[in-house]
Motif scaffolding. Structure first.
Motif, PDB file in Angstrom:
ATOM      1  N   GLU A  91      -7.040  -1.902 -11.552  1.00 39.64           N
ATOM      2  CA  GLU A  91      -5.589  -2.034 -11.691  1.00 39.64           C
ATOM      3  C   GLU A  91      -4.855  -1.009 -10.813  1.00 39.64           C
ATOM      4  OE1 GLU A  91      -4.027  -4.493 -12.730  1.00 39.64           O
ATOM      5  OE2 GLU A  91      -2.055  -3.591 -12.445  1.00 39.64           O
ATOM      6  N   THR A  92      -5.395   0.217 -10.756  1.00 34.30           N
ATOM      7  CA  THR A  92      -4.788   1.242  -9.902  1.00 34.30           C
ATOM      8  C   THR A  92      -4.858   0.805  -8.446  1.00 34.30           C
ATOM      9  OG1 THR A  92      -5.593   2.888 -11.458  1.00 34.30           O
ATOM     10  CG2 THR A  92      -4.881   3.711  -9.307  1.00 34.30           C
TER      11      THR A  92
ATOM     12  N   ARG B 282      -5.079  -2.205  -7.298  1.00 36.77           N
ATOM     13  CA  ARG B 282      -4.150  -3.322  -7.101  1.00 36.77           C
ATOM     14  C   ARG B 282      -2.724  -2.814  -6.904  1.00 36.77           C
ATOM     15  NH1 ARG B 282      -2.744  -8.623  -8.454  1.00 36.77           N
ATOM     16  NH2 ARG B 282      -1.016  -8.623  -9.887  1.00 36.77           N
ATOM     17  N   GLN B 283      -2.321  -1.861  -7.732  1.00 44.76           N
ATOM     18  CA  GLN B 283      -0.960  -1.313  -7.625  1.00 44.76           C
ATOM     19  C   GLN B 283      -0.770  -0.608  -6.288  1.00 44.76           C
ATOM     20  OE1 GLN B 283       1.532  -2.027  -9.533  1.00 44.76           O
ATOM     21  NE2 GLN B 283       0.176  -3.235 -10.857  1.00 44.76           N
TER      22      GLN B 283
ATOM     23  N   SER C   4       1.994  -1.718  -3.269  1.00 46.24           N
ATOM     24  CA  SER C   4       3.073  -0.834  -2.796  1.00 46.24           C
ATOM     25  C   SER C   4       3.098  -0.722  -1.266  1.00 46.24           C
ATOM     26  CB  SER C   4       2.911   0.566  -3.415  1.00 46.24           C
ATOM     27  OG  SER C   4       1.778   1.205  -2.853  1.00 46.24           O
TER      28      SER C   4
END
Ligand SMILES: CC(C)(COP(=O)(O)OP(=O)(O)OC[C@H]1O[C@@H](n2cnc3c(N)ncnc32)[C@H](O)[C@@H]1OP(=O)(O)O)[C@@H](O)C(=O)NCCC(=O)NCCS
Length: 149
Positions: free
Chosen positions: A9-10, A12-13, A17
């Motif tokens: 998830e990190t 992906r974020q 960005s």
């Protein structure tokens, strides 16, 4: 690129960005609609005294889907990153590093026209091997243009 594991998830974020980042121009490489690799391109500053123009340099790297290795994608990706750095972003200098025993990456960088500037003796930490040698490569914009008029 130096991580040995990622939190999905990190990760992906971080990628989400990138389109709004001023310094991160990383990308994915596709072939026939499939993602075959990731290219990294970050704008950085070198060392310099006051008055140094900002963000004229890039650091690049790449990573292929293992099943897609050995088909020329790595070389294409490196050339694409250099093209983006010099022809689109107007950078002055691009750098890339690899472990000295990473022969595939050495070949990718040299086939892309980059110049080996440094052989760092035990300058890089490998999670399993400890301190290992690293190579640093670079290319200047006029060197790129000489080969891509
Ligand atoms: C390094 C990497 C990007 C190479 O991508 P690739 O698509 O396999 O490379 P290419 O098919 O464009 O081949 C480039 C050259 O490397 C050579 N090569 C490929 N695998 C090799 C290996 N295991 N050992 C020695 N040479 C190798 C190829 O023969 C070719 O050279 P040639 O044209 O003189 O024959 C890919 O192996 C990878 O993602 N590795 C893991 C991540 C990594 O190491 N990233 C770089 C960190 S600096």
């Amino acid at each position: 690129m130096l991580r040995t594991r990622v939190e999905p998830e990190t990760f992906r974020q971080e990628w989400l960005s990138i389109p709004t980042s001023d310094t991160d121009f990383s990308c994915v490489a596709q072939c026939d609609g499939e993602i075959v690799g990731m290219g990294f391109l970050d704008l950085v500053d070198g060392m310099g005294q006051p008055g140094m123009p900002q963000r004229t340099q890039g650091v690049m790297g790449y990573m292929l889907e293992p099943d897609c290795a050995g088909r020329g994608f790595g070389t294409d990706l490196a050339r694409g990153l250099l093209c983006a750095a010099f022809d689109r972003l107007g950078l002055r200098r691009v750098m890339a590093s690899c472990n000295a025993d990473n022969m595939a990456s050495v070949r990718v960088l040299e086939k892309a026209g980059m110049r080996r500037e440094q052989h760092g003796i035990q300058d890089s930490w490998h999670a399993e091997l400890g301190w290992v040698d690293g190579y640093q490569y670079a290319l200047l914009d006029h060197e790129w243009r000489n080969n891509h008029p």
